[in-house]
Scaffold this motif. Structure first.
Motif, PDB file in Angstrom:
ATOM      1  N   THR B 205       8.138  -3.764   4.238  1.00  0.00           N
ATOM      2  CA  THR B 205       7.095  -4.753   3.941  1.00  0.00           C
ATOM      3  C   THR B 205       6.813  -4.743   2.443  1.00  0.00           C
ATOM      4  OG1 THR B 205       5.316  -3.148   4.128  1.00  0.00           O
ATOM      5  CG2 THR B 205       5.986  -4.252   6.165  1.00  0.00           C
ATOM      6  N   PRO B 206       6.187  -5.797   1.927  1.00  0.00           N
ATOM      7  CA  PRO B 206       5.812  -5.807   0.502  1.00  0.00           C
ATOM      8  C   PRO B 206       4.945  -4.598   0.124  1.00  0.00           C
ATOM      9  CG  PRO B 206       5.609  -8.006   1.419  1.00  0.00           C
ATOM     10  CD  PRO B 206       5.914  -7.089   2.577  1.00  0.00           C
ATOM     11  N   THR B 207       4.043  -4.173   1.002  1.00  0.00           N
ATOM     12  CA  THR B 207       3.201  -2.994   0.719  1.00  0.00           C
ATOM     13  C   THR B 207       4.067  -1.741   0.584  1.00  0.00           C
ATOM     14  OG1 THR B 207       1.465  -3.995   2.042  1.00  0.00           O
ATOM     15  CG2 THR B 207       1.223  -1.643   1.540  1.00  0.00           C
ATOM     16  N   GLN B 208       5.008  -1.598   1.507  1.00  0.00           N
ATOM     17  CA  GLN B 208       5.904  -0.440   1.440  1.00  0.00           C
ATOM     18  C   GLN B 208       6.741  -0.473   0.161  1.00  0.00           C
ATOM     19  OE1 GLN B 208       7.794  -1.049   5.294  1.00  0.00           O
ATOM     20  NE2 GLN B 208       6.767   0.759   6.143  1.00  0.00           N
ATOM     21  N   LEU B 209       7.208  -1.668  -0.245  1.00  0.00           N
ATOM     22  CA  LEU B 209       8.027  -1.777  -1.448  1.00  0.00           C
ATOM     23  C   LEU B 209       7.229  -1.378  -2.679  1.00  0.00           C
ATOM     24  CD1 LEU B 209      10.860  -2.518  -2.449  1.00  0.00           C
ATOM     25  CD2 LEU B 209      10.051  -4.854  -2.828  1.00  0.00           C
ATOM     26  N   ARG B 210       5.965  -1.786  -2.717  1.00  0.00           N
ATOM     27  CA  ARG B 210       5.102  -1.395  -3.847  1.00  0.00           C
ATOM     28  C   ARG B 210       4.937   0.123  -3.880  1.00  0.00           C
ATOM     29  NH1 ARG B 210       2.397  -6.162  -2.872  1.00  0.00           N
ATOM     30  NH2 ARG B 210       0.994  -5.168  -1.373  1.00  0.00           N
ATOM     31  N   ALA B 211       4.713   0.724  -2.718  1.00  0.00           N
ATOM     32  CA  ALA B 211       4.540   2.176  -2.641  1.00  0.00           C
ATOM     33  C   ALA B 211       5.803   2.901  -3.109  1.00  0.00           C
ATOM     34  CB  ALA B 211       4.191   2.584  -1.212  1.00  0.00           C
ATOM     35  N   LEU B 212       6.960   2.395  -2.679  1.00  0.00           N
ATOM     36  CA  LEU B 212       8.228   3.036  -3.056  1.00  0.00           C
ATOM     37  C   LEU B 212       8.507   2.871  -4.553  1.00  0.00           C
ATOM     38  CD1 LEU B 212      10.465   2.054   0.002  1.00  0.00           C
ATOM     39  CD2 LEU B 212       9.614   4.347  -0.578  1.00  0.00           C
ATOM     40  N   PHE B 215       6.181   5.352  -6.241  1.00  0.00           N
ATOM     41  CA  PHE B 215       6.722   6.693  -5.996  1.00  0.00           C
ATOM     42  C   PHE B 215       7.956   6.940  -6.872  1.00  0.00           C
ATOM     43  CE2 PHE B 215       9.895   9.306  -3.747  1.00  0.00           C
ATOM     44  CZ  PHE B 215       9.201  10.505  -3.679  1.00  0.00           C
ATOM     45  N   GLY B 216       8.897   6.023  -6.848  1.00  0.00           N
ATOM     46  CA  GLY B 216      10.151   6.190  -7.585  1.00  0.00           C
ATOM     47  C   GLY B 216       9.919   6.290  -9.082  1.00  0.00           C
ATOM     48  N   TYR B 217       9.008   5.480  -9.567  1.00  0.00           N
ATOM     49  CA  TYR B 217       8.692   5.498 -10.998  1.00  0.00           C
ATOM     50  C   TYR B 217       8.195   6.879 -11.415  1.00  0.00           C
ATOM     51  CZ  TYR B 217       5.993   4.626 -15.253  1.00  0.00           C
ATOM     52  OH  TYR B 217       5.483   4.695 -16.520  1.00  0.00           O
ATOM     53  N   ALA B 268       3.792  18.183 -13.309  1.00  0.00           N
ATOM     54  CA  ALA B 268       2.997  18.382 -12.091  1.00  0.00           C
ATOM     55  C   ALA B 268       2.130  17.160 -11.819  1.00  0.00           C
ATOM     56  CB  ALA B 268       2.133  19.636 -12.232  1.00  0.00           C
ATOM     57  N   GLN B 269       1.559  16.592 -12.874  1.00  0.00           N
ATOM     58  CA  GLN B 269       0.711  15.407 -12.723  1.00  0.00           C
ATOM     59  C   GLN B 269       1.527  14.213 -12.210  1.00  0.00           C
ATOM     60  OE1 GLN B 269      -2.748  15.108 -13.073  1.00  0.00           O
ATOM     61  NE2 GLN B 269      -2.204  13.191 -12.054  1.00  0.00           N
ATOM     62  N   LEU B 270       2.740  14.035 -12.790  1.00  0.00           N
ATOM     63  CA  LEU B 270       3.603  12.932 -12.363  1.00  0.00           C
ATOM     64  C   LEU B 270       3.998  13.096 -10.892  1.00  0.00           C
ATOM     65  CD1 LEU B 270       5.881  12.699 -15.543  1.00  0.00           C
ATOM     66  CD2 LEU B 270       4.339  10.899 -14.716  1.00  0.00           C
ATOM     67  N   THR B 271       4.259  14.339 -10.504  1.00  0.00           N
ATOM     68  CA  THR B 271       4.614  14.589  -9.103  1.00  0.00           C
ATOM     69  C   THR B 271       3.422  14.306  -8.193  1.00  0.00           C
ATOM     70  OG1 THR B 271       6.068  16.317  -9.942  1.00  0.00           O
ATOM     71  CG2 THR B 271       5.757  16.246  -7.571  1.00  0.00           C
ATOM     72  N   ALA B 272       2.224  14.694  -8.646  1.00  0.00           N
ATOM     73  CA  ALA B 272       1.013  14.401  -7.859  1.00  0.00           C
ATOM     74  C   ALA B 272       0.847  12.891  -7.682  1.00  0.00           C
ATOM     75  CB  ALA B 272      -0.214  15.011  -8.545  1.00  0.00           C
ATOM     76  N   ASN B 273       1.095  12.140  -8.750  1.00  0.00           N
ATOM     77  CA  ASN B 273       1.006  10.671  -8.660  1.00  0.00           C
ATOM     78  C   ASN B 273       2.034  10.131  -7.659  1.00  0.00           C
ATOM     79  OD1 ASN B 273      -0.897  10.835 -10.656  1.00  0.00           O
ATOM     80  ND2 ASN B 273       0.399  10.022 -12.287  1.00  0.00           N
ATOM     81  N   ALA B 274       3.217  10.738  -7.687  1.00  0.00           N
ATOM     82  CA  ALA B 274       4.255  10.305  -6.746  1.00  0.00           C
ATOM     83  C   ALA B 274       3.796  10.527  -5.304  1.00  0.00           C
ATOM     84  CB  ALA B 274       5.562  11.052  -7.026  1.00  0.00           C
ATOM     85  N   PHE B 275       3.213  11.716  -5.049  1.00  0.00           N
ATOM     86  CA  PHE B 275       2.694  12.005  -3.702  1.00  0.00           C
ATOM     87  C   PHE B 275       1.626  10.997  -3.299  1.00  0.00           C
ATOM     88  CE2 PHE B 275       4.335  16.402  -4.239  1.00  0.00           C
ATOM     89  CZ  PHE B 275       5.079  16.424  -3.068  1.00  0.00           C
ATOM     90  N   ALA B 276       0.736  10.711  -4.233  1.00  0.00           N
ATOM     91  CA  ALA B 276      -0.360   9.772  -3.942  1.00  0.00           C
ATOM     92  C   ALA B 276       0.189   8.408  -3.543  1.00  0.00           C
ATOM     93  CB  ALA B 276      -1.269   9.660  -5.160  1.00  0.00           C
ATOM     94  N   ALA B 277       1.318   8.041  -4.181  1.00  0.00           N
ATOM     95  CA  ALA B 277       1.907   6.722  -3.900  1.00  0.00           C
ATOM     96  C   ALA B 277       2.388   6.610  -2.454  1.00  0.00           C
ATOM     97  CB  ALA B 277       3.064   6.460  -4.860  1.00  0.00           C
ATOM     98  N   LEU B 278       2.634   7.760  -1.832  1.00  0.00           N
ATOM     99  CA  LEU B 278       3.202   7.742  -0.473  1.00  0.00           C
ATOM    100  C   LEU B 278       2.156   7.564   0.623  1.00  0.00           C
ATOM    101  CD1 LEU B 278       5.977  10.506  -0.772  1.00  0.00           C
ATOM    102  CD2 LEU B 278       6.250   8.020  -0.857  1.00  0.00           C
ATOM    103  N   LYS B 282       1.434   7.170   5.632  1.00  0.00           N
ATOM    104  CA  LYS B 282       0.627   7.959   6.575  1.00  0.00           C
ATOM    105  C   LYS B 282       1.401   9.112   7.215  1.00  0.00           C
ATOM    106  CE  LYS B 282      -2.385   4.062   7.617  1.00  0.00           C
ATOM    107  NZ  LYS B 282      -1.988   2.684   7.893  1.00  0.00           N
ATOM    108  N   GLY B 283       2.011   9.944   6.349  1.00  0.00           N
ATOM    109  CA  GLY B 283       2.678  11.138   6.862  1.00  0.00           C
ATOM    110  C   GLY B 283       4.085  10.909   7.383  1.00  0.00           C
ATOM    111  N   LYS B 284       4.573   9.652   7.369  1.00  0.00           N
ATOM    112  CA  LYS B 284       5.929   9.398   7.873  1.00  0.00           C
ATOM    113  C   LYS B 284       6.995   9.557   6.789  1.00  0.00           C
ATOM    114  CE  LYS B 284       6.644   5.893  10.840  1.00  0.00           C
ATOM    115  NZ  LYS B 284       6.465   4.476  11.218  1.00  0.00           N
ATOM    116  N   ALA B 285       6.552   9.803   5.532  1.00  0.00           N
ATOM    117  CA  ALA B 285       7.524   9.938   4.439  1.00  0.00           C
ATOM    118  C   ALA B 285       7.810  11.406   4.145  1.00  0.00           C
ATOM    119  CB  ALA B 285       7.001   9.218   3.197  1.00  0.00           C
ATOM    120  N   THR B 286       7.982  12.186   5.207  1.00  0.00           N
ATOM    121  CA  THR B 286       8.155  13.642   5.066  1.00  0.00           C
ATOM    122  C   THR B 286       9.341  14.006   4.176  1.00  0.00           C
ATOM    123  OG1 THR B 286       7.837  13.436   7.445  1.00  0.00           O
ATOM    124  CG2 THR B 286       7.758  15.651   6.512  1.00  0.00           C
TER     125      THR B 286
END
Lengths: 300, 300
Positions: B205-212, B215-217, B268-278, B282-286
């Motif tokens: 979905t567009p929401t998922q694409l934005r999240a990815l 995250f990828g960035y 560490a901050q960039l990784t935290a931002n990546a986690f937040a993006a996921l 809702k826990g399915k991006a294990t």
């Protein structure tokens, strides 16, 4: 559009098609001021160095022969020209043909250095596929088919295979069949693909696609045989690149293997085969025929 | 598939996904015996030189997070790995980073010579687009969109822009913002695109694409900051490439501009931002989360 009752004005046709291609290329490519500016300048330097735009012209003429429009064929025409230009930039590098002159100007790496020249080639190759996405898919040919066509013609079994064989053949005595292998891939593959992509952009029939494949294959081979002849018979000034390079590099060419006269006969025969391939178009492929004539009789 | 009640087995996940990617790459690429054999050997030499396959793993994990299948994501995963490998081959050339070692082995041009190394890079770049045509278009994302995505991420405004800025920045004192410009393009762009292409292959979905994308960035930037840190803190043996190269080449890096400790905090901050993006997953991006953890804590 050509009329049967008056001769086809190829000069005018090429002027119009080149203007359309140049305009589109300028629009598709990032401006020279866009960061990284050195890269975009280097890409444009080779792309607008006075190339003859034979591949785009062929592509547009093939589209026209199938009743298609210039507008629909332009993205593919620009994509093919980007591929052609990238291959020239990389081919001129010191570790390849090591050429200083191209189209009468210093080669890309002579102006921008080897690193940027390699990257400018990479960028033009990548840009070709981006530009291709601007094509309009037709009923018979989806974007998938267009990308498959261009990537195969430019890939490791065709265009790049030709470059490799050319590189590995330097200074060696090659058989005519090995030389044909090189020419088919290094030159004919992309010209053939230009012809096919023109048809595809016009939603051509399978019969038309076969005819364009056959035409492109033969005209591509004729083109390279004539290139070989011109390298021997013309001056650097006339060619806009270093003449006699093939002899200096001990490169196998048609003239070096079968002589000038026999090479001319082969070129004429290939051109005749190309004309024969156009029969299914029943006189509607006037621009393609005129292009084939021009390729045979050119002197640079 | 991951279960909430037991820890995610990333080692096993990577073993499975790497095996699938390697198998597919071998199938997509012409065999080493296919003419021109030198070229195909050179392509395979770098492609199977023990790369970590982080980009394909990221792409497959992103597809999985969106409910997609490995089979549908594999062509894009292989295409991204081909782009990554070509960029390494060209980046290692004498006129670029001039590197002799890569993944613990002699670089491509050290084995095959500069000419073939350049052509092997060109061929992998071209092959990437051919491989991408093997993707299955989804309802939301056509082949056109997939090609546009990959060509932009690898093009003159992203991946290649990063290479150019890197090349031009050598031996210069760079600001943190200029360094960020380079890292965004040279590393983050393709990792971000891998994440997006994974989603696209799963009809996200567009929401998922934005999240990815988000995250990828961030994971891409974190990846490069960590690379900079490892160049200072690890041995060549551990890295499989020449350590301390950045200092020797007077390259601007995070540690050289802000120091090691601050660089670790930024990563560490960039990784935290990546986690937040996921969060939207809702826990399915294990698998994506486990990959992010691995990237932060890797030592080579």
């Amino acid at each position: 559009m050509a009329h049967a009752d008056k001769p086809f004005d190829l000069t005018r046709y090429l002027r119009t098609s080149n203007a359309a291609v140049n305009h589109a290329l300028k629009r598709f490519l990032p401006s020279a001021a866009t960061a990284p500016s050195t890269l975009h300048k280097a890409m444009r330097y080779s792309l607008f160095a006075g190339g003859k735009r034979m591949r785009p012209a062929l592509l547009l003429a093939a589209a026209e022969a199938c009743g298609g429009s210039v507008v629909n064929a332009l993205p593919a025409a620009c994509a093919v020209e980007c591929i052609h230009t990238y291959s020239l930039i990389h081919d001129d590098l010191p570790s390849m043909d090591n050429d200083d002159l191209r189209r009468g100007k210093p080669t890309n790496h002579k102006v921008y250095g080897e690193g940027i020249a390699i990257l400018a080639g990479d960028a033009l190759l990548t840009q070709a596929f981006e530009i291709l996405t601007h094509s309009k898919a037709t009923q018979r040919y989806s974007h998938r088919e267009l990308v498959l066509e261009l990537s195969r013609a430019s890939g490791s079994l065709q265009l790049i295979a030709g470059q490799v064989a050319d590189l590995e053949g330097e200074g060696k005595k090659l058989s005519l069949s090995k030389l044909l292998y090189i020419h088919k891939r290094k030159t004919s593959a992309l010209l053939c693909s230009a012809s096919r992509l023109g048809g595809m952009s016009a939603n051509c029939t399978p019969t038309q696609l076969r005819a364009l494949t056959d035409f492109g294959y033969h005209i591509g081979l004729a083109f390279q045989v004539i290139d070989d002849i011109l390298d021997v018979t013309q001056t650097s000034e006339k060619l806009g690149k270093t003449a006699g390079k093939d002899i200096a590099a001990q490169k196998a060419t048609y003239p070096s293997i079968v002589g000038i006269e026999k090479s001319r006969q082969i070129a004429a025969q290939l051109t005749a085969n190309a004309f024969a391939a156009l029969k299914p178009f029943k006189g509607k492929a006037t621009a393609l025929e005129a292009l084939a004539q021009l390729l045979l009789h050119r002197d640079n």
